[in-house]
Motif scaffolding. Structure first.
Motif, PDB file in Angstrom:
ATOM      1  N   PRO A   1       0.893  -1.364  -0.068  1.00 42.51           N
ATOM      2  CA  PRO A   1      -0.206   0.191   0.385  1.00 42.51           C
ATOM      3  C   PRO A   1       0.890   1.349   0.186  1.00 42.51           C
TER       4      PRO A   1
ATOM      5  N   GLY B   1       3.430  -2.171  11.394  1.00 43.83           N
ATOM      6  CA  GLY B   1       2.440  -2.536  10.320  1.00 43.83           C
ATOM      7  C   GLY B   1       2.889  -1.947   8.870  1.00 43.83           C
TER       8      GLY B   1
ATOM      9  N   TYR C   1       6.453  -4.766   8.273  1.00 41.92           N
ATOM     10  CA  TYR C   1       5.397  -5.741   8.296  1.00 41.92           C
ATOM     11  C   TYR C   1       5.064  -5.920   6.632  1.00 41.92           C
TER      12      TYR C   1
ATOM     13  N   ALA D   1      -5.504   7.283  -4.446  1.00 45.11           N
ATOM     14  CA  ALA D   1      -4.486   6.861  -4.007  1.00 45.11           C
ATOM     15  C   ALA D   1      -4.324   5.170  -5.092  1.00 45.11           C
ATOM     16  N   LEU D   2      -5.514   4.959  -5.140  1.00 46.79           N
ATOM     17  CA  LEU D   2      -5.287   2.705  -5.618  1.00 46.79           C
ATOM     18  C   LEU D   2      -4.695   3.495  -7.338  1.00 46.79           C
TER      19      LEU D   2
ATOM     20  N   ASN E   1      -2.203   4.868  -8.123  1.00 45.37           N
ATOM     21  CA  ASN E   1      -0.598   4.985  -8.157  1.00 45.37           C
ATOM     22  C   ASN E   1       0.067   3.765  -8.695  1.00 45.37           C
TER      23      ASN E   1
ATOM     24  N   VAL F   1      -1.985  -6.131   1.355  1.00 44.03           N
ATOM     25  CA  VAL F   1      -2.861  -4.958   1.898  1.00 44.03           C
ATOM     26  C   VAL F   1      -2.472  -5.643   3.176  1.00 44.03           C
ATOM     27  N   GLY F   2      -3.149  -4.877   4.064  1.00 38.39           N
ATOM     28  CA  GLY F   2      -2.967  -4.839   6.336  1.00 38.39           C
ATOM     29  C   GLY F   2      -5.200  -5.264   5.643  1.00 38.39           C
TER      30      GLY F   2
ATOM     31  N   ASP G   1      -7.693  -4.464   7.220  1.00 35.63           N
ATOM     32  CA  ASP G   1      -7.942  -3.192   6.615  1.00 35.63           C
ATOM     33  C   ASP G   1      -8.422  -1.895   6.214  1.00 35.63           C
ATOM     34  N   ILE G   2      -7.385  -2.441   4.778  1.00 36.11           N
ATOM     35  CA  ILE G   2      -8.701  -2.206   3.558  1.00 36.11           C
ATOM     36  C   ILE G   2      -8.141  -3.019   2.108  1.00 36.11           C
TER      37      ILE G   2
ATOM     38  N   HIS H   1      -9.401  -1.956  -1.853  1.00 38.35           N
ATOM     39  CA  HIS H   1      -8.643  -3.293  -3.127  1.00 38.35           C
ATOM     40  C   HIS H   1      -9.459  -4.038  -3.541  1.00 38.35           C
TER      41      HIS H   1
ATOM     42  N   GLY I   1      -2.858 -10.209   8.658  1.00 42.04           N
ATOM     43  CA  GLY I   1      -3.338  -9.138   9.515  1.00 42.04           C
ATOM     44  C   GLY I   1      -2.689  -7.944  10.007  1.00 42.04           C
TER      45      GLY I   1
ATOM     46  N   TRP J   1      -1.169  -6.549  13.544  1.00 37.33           N
ATOM     47  CA  TRP J   1       0.324  -6.699  14.813  1.00 37.33           C
ATOM     48  C   TRP J   1      -0.614  -5.830  15.743  1.00 37.33           C
TER      49      TRP J   1
ATOM     50  N   MET K   1      -2.365  -1.161  19.008  1.00 41.10           N
ATOM     51  CA  MET K   1      -0.825  -0.592  19.234  1.00 41.10           C
ATOM     52  C   MET K   1      -1.047   1.329  19.022  1.00 41.10           C
TER      53      MET K   1
HETATM   54  N1  MSP Z   1      -2.692   5.527   2.042  1.00 39.61           N
HETATM   55  C1  MSP Z   1      -3.966   4.413   3.206  1.00 39.61           C
HETATM   56  C2  MSP Z   1      -3.309   2.866   1.257  1.00 39.61           C
HETATM   57  C3  MSP Z   1      -3.534   3.139   0.252  1.00 39.61           C
HETATM   58  S1  MSP Z   1      -3.088   1.437  -0.844  1.00 39.61           S
HETATM   59  C4  MSP Z   1      -3.634   1.939  -2.074  1.00 39.61           C
HETATM   60  C5  MSP Z   1      -3.419   3.798   4.415  1.00 39.61           C
HETATM   61  N2  MSP Z   1      -2.159   3.881   4.740  1.00 39.61           N
HETATM   62  S2  MSP Z   1      -1.779   3.756   5.618  1.00 39.61           S
HETATM   63  O1  MSP Z   1      -0.543   4.451   6.380  1.00 39.61           O
HETATM   64  O2  MSP Z   1      -2.211   4.176   6.636  1.00 39.61           O
HETATM   65  O3  MSP Z   1      -1.853   1.957   6.294  1.00 39.61           O
HETATM   66  C6  MSP Z   1      -1.012   1.114   5.528  1.00 39.61           C
HETATM   67  C7  MSP Z   1      -0.819  -0.399   5.808  1.00 39.61           C
HETATM   68  O4  MSP Z   1      -0.131  -0.184   7.020  1.00 39.61           O
HETATM   69  C8  MSP Z   1      -2.455  -0.740   5.846  1.00 39.61           C
HETATM   70  O5  MSP Z   1      -2.195  -1.981   4.940  1.00 39.61           O
HETATM   71  C9  MSP Z   1      -2.295  -1.746   7.472  1.00 39.61           C
HETATM   72  O6  MSP Z   1      -3.274  -2.233   7.201  1.00 39.61           O
HETATM   73  C10 MSP Z   1      -0.300  -1.488   7.797  1.00 39.61           C
HETATM   74  N3  MSP Z   1      -0.912  -1.490   9.386  1.00 39.61           N
HETATM   75  C11 MSP Z   1      -0.912  -0.417  10.460  1.00 39.61           C
HETATM   76  N4  MSP Z   1      -1.432  -1.074  10.897  1.00 39.61           N
HETATM   77  C12 MSP Z   1      -0.680  -1.849  11.447  1.00 39.61           C
HETATM   78  C13 MSP Z   1      -0.019  -2.826  12.540  1.00 39.61           C
HETATM   79  N5  MSP Z   1      -0.643  -2.349  13.456  1.00 39.61           N
HETATM   80  N6  MSP Z   1      -0.509  -4.106  11.671  1.00 39.61           N
HETATM   81  C14 MSP Z   1       0.091  -4.922  10.662  1.00 39.61           C
HETATM   82  N7  MSP Z   1       0.485  -3.871   9.493  1.00 39.61           N
HETATM   83  C15 MSP Z   1      -1.251  -2.611  10.112  1.00 39.61           C
HETATM   84  O7  MSP Z   1      -4.400   2.817   4.948  1.00 39.61           O
END
Ligand code: MSP
Length: 648
Positions: free
Chosen positions: A11, A22, A25, A230-231, A233, A258-259, A261-262, A266, A289, A291, A298
């Motif tokens: 992402p 996160g 990871y 964003a997508l 990109n 991706v995580g 949550d998103i 996607h 998943g 963390w 967190m």
């Molecule tokens: N900008 C969007 C993504 C746009 S993609 C076209 C976004 N950014 S983010 O910075 O908030 O998060 C990015 C990633 O970090 C996500 O995939 C999210 O799942 C991951 N994580 C954020 N906290 C996390 C944890 N505690 N554990 C694992 N991954 C987590 O969303």
């Protein structure tokens, strides 16, 4: 025929925040896959980057007194630096504020508008400002809160452009029915299918309420909604507009990691946009998943955010990379703790891998003058135990490959470590020191060669995961070049014979647990100064502004018989009177309060205290110095100012 290609993306990360575990990871997982695919001979492209538009960024910039452009220029660098520290091998780094991207977003928007898939309408709904999403009533949390971040939603109405997402839903369902790998793992696939089979509404894809975004061509009071921006990109970066050949080479093989949550963005919105644009949908979206840290979610306010820079500095980038991918099955949630990381460093890295390397090199030096002998004095090795080890090596390569196909990183590592473990056991079984003592040179040579080959193959297998350490192993094995540029499929058992090994060096020093615990305890103990002053986490200006405070006057003070602490106050705000309960009885007599001007919070949710509804809170300073009694002082305006005046 040209090489097969492989394109993988992380992402793009919001730059309103510093990078945490996160972010690390996902990026590490993509890096490992890219390195693996390169070793398998794929023409690989690996993209990461930053998401730089939208409300979150605008708000963060305001809070820091910067322009959004200044903020994103400054913060995106943290991500680039982290990727260097973590040894990430991305081929490109995209920022959504770059002209190459802005042009693509505008071109796609225009195309969809011209073909009637984007239309103008108006939108009203419950909106979560931090998440920048409208939340349907059906998924709102208690008291109209956001199901994702738990914060309060606001109502919002605005003119908006809409993308006809619904029109393409049947085609996407059909696609996923035929492509079960379209969303991985299966639990997320099922989640997406049931969402798609429900009601997918047209998507609002523009905003008039914010400035910091890509202007819509021809209607510049709108900016493109940050997710729509964003997508895209992923397509920009492989030349959607500028380089059709590159686009053809990589787009049909794109995988997004991706995580969890998103995934709707996607696996639903983005593929629907792609279908409307006449482009291929991603081969797979792989969701991992989340963390937690020491069993807790967190968060900045808890102060438990894991800093990947620090982890790499203290434990080494490779150990951190290894731990993240070994500790939890990919797709599941996991819990991070430094104690668990230290445990794995000592057992898997120092003990299993480090010892195998050290013992083997020392024996080659002591028993064979530092040169890997050919098997059994030059003949073909027919020993059944050696054949078993070799077969295990070959089976491991194949099984690791299958695990990597399904992004089962932990599985792949377990297989590799089973092989390494087998190597250690092989030393115990063959007891080379006895063979040396007994003068059985033939058997000793076969054993040394077998051990060397176990390590040579292990170095290749671990290379995508712990690249810097694999290179060190490679050097110690006396091999030239890098294991990362060896083609994994080209590995031939016994080819190492005749190589002069280099000096053995410790790969992963064992961490002394007792000392580690002491150091941790010392770090956790606050110093004298910190003991007395407790700080709240930093907040943005908007959070501060949301507390409404005004000047008021205390008119009446009543005792509440049941309460030792509370007074019931009647206060005048100029524009209205209110009842407020205040816990100041031990510090003031009623006559010391009556008539006093004070400052109060006026937008605090009403609360029942001792059966009385309290509508606000008066402000006071308080201090407790050692054993002395608590001192309290009311906050009052320093000069005459009308009741109801706002305090900012
Ligand atoms: N900008 C969007 C993504 C746009 S993609 C076209 C976004 N950014 S983010 O910075 O908030 O998060 C990015 C990633 O970090 C996500 O995939 C999210 O799942 C991951 N994580 C954020 N906290 C996390 C944890 N505690 N554990 C694992 N991954 C987590 O969303």
């Amino acid at each position: 025929m040209g090489k097969k290609s492989f394109y993988i993306t992380t992402p793009i990360y919001y730059v309103n925040d510093i990078p945490h575990i996160g972010h690390a990871y996902t990026t590490i997982a993509c890096d490992v896959m890219s390195r693996y695919k390169r070793m398998k001979g794929f023409d690989t492209r690996f993209l990461t980057g930053t998401d730089e538009h939208g409300q979150k960024i605008q708000t963060a910039a305001e809070a820091k007194g910067m322009t959004p452009q200044e903020l994103v220029d400054k913060i995106h660098v943290n991500f680039k630096e982290l990727w260097k520290v973590l040894n990430i091998s991305n081929d490109d780094f995209i920022r959504t504020t770059e002209p190459r991207h802005i042009r693509v977003v505008q071109a796609m928007f225009k195309k969809l508008m011209e073909q009637g898939d984007i239309y103008k309408g108006s939108y009203e709904g419950w909106y979560c400002v931090p998440c920048e999403t409208y939340v349907p009533e059906s998924s709102m949390g208690e008291n109209r809160t956001c199901p994702d971040c738990g914060r309060e939603l606001i109502t919002m109405k605005e003119e908006s452009y809409f993308f006809k997402a619904s029109k393409y839903v049947p085609r996407l369902i059909e696609h996923y029915e035929k492509n079960l790998q379209g969303v991985m793992p299966r639990v997320r696939y099922n989640e997406i299918m049931s969402f798609l089979r429900g009601e997918v509404r047209d998507q609002s894809v523009s905003r008039t309420t914010l400035k910091w975004g890509i202007p819509i061509p021809g209607d510049e009071k709108h900016v493109v909604y940050v997710w729509f921006d964003a997508l895209i990109n992923y397509a920009t970066a492989v030349g959607y507009l500028d380089d059709p050949r590159m686009f053809e080479r990589y787009w049909p093989v794109v995988r997004h990691m991706v995580g969890k949550d998103i995934i709707r963005f996607h696996c639903v919105i983005w593929p629907l946009m792609l279908l409307a644009l006449g482009l291929d949908v991603p081969v797979s979206v792989i969701a991992h998943g989340w963390w937690t840290v020491d069993g807790e979610k967190m968060s900045k306010s808890k102060g438990n955010v894991v800093d990947p820079f620090k982890m790499a500095e203290v434990y080494g980038a490779d150990a951190f990379r290894y731990f993240l991918l070994r500790e939890v099955p990919f797709g599941n949630d996991g819990d991070f703790s430094e104690a668990a990381l230290v445990g794995r460093i000592n057992s898997d890295l120092a003990n299993d891998l480090g010892n195998l390397l050290n013992r083997t090199l020392q024996m080659i030096v002591s028993y064979a003058d530092g040169v890997v002998p050919a098997a059994g004095g030059g003949g073909e090795n027919k020993n059944p135990l050696d054949a078993e080890i070799r077969a295990l090596g070959e089976a491991t390569v194949a099984a690791v490959d299958r695990a990597m196909e399904t992004f089962s990183y932990d599985e792949a590592l377990k297989l590799i470590w089973a092989f390494i473990g087998r190597g250690n056991k092989y030393i115990d079984e063959t007891t080379p020191w006895k063979l040396q003592k007994d003068g059985d040179a033939e058997r000793l040579n076969s054993v040394l060669l077998t051990l060397y080959e176990i390590l040579r193959l292990s170095a290749l297998l671990v290379a995508p995961y712990i690249p810097a350490s694999a290179e060190k192993i490679w050097k110690q094995l006396g091999l030239s070049g890098s294991p990362l540029s060896v083609e994994l499929d080209g590995f031939r058992w016994t080819d190492g014979a005749g190589t002069a090994v280099a000096k053995a060096e410790v790969l992963f020093p064992r961490i002394d647990l007792e000392q580690w615990k002491k150091d941790r305890a010392a770090q956790a103990a606050p110093n004298e100064e910190e003991k007395t002053i407790e700080h709240e986490p930093e907040i943005g200006i908007d959070e501060f502004r949301s507390v409404e405070m005004r000047v008021a006057q205390i008119l009446e003070v009543e005792e509440i018989p049941r309460s030792k602490k509370l007074y019931k106050l009647s206060v005048d705000l100029g524009y209205e009177r209110r009842t407020v309960c205040a816990g100041i009885k031990p510090f003031f007599k009623p006559e010391e309060l009556k008539g006093h001007r004070i400052v109060m919070v006026t937008n605090l949710k009403p609360a029942k205290l001792c059966g009385i509804e309290s509508n606000g809170m008066i402000l006071a300073a308080s201090v407790r110095d050692g054993e002395a009694a608590e001192q309290v002082s009311l906050i009052a305006p320093a000069s005459d100012i009308p009741l109801g005046s706002r305090v900012r």
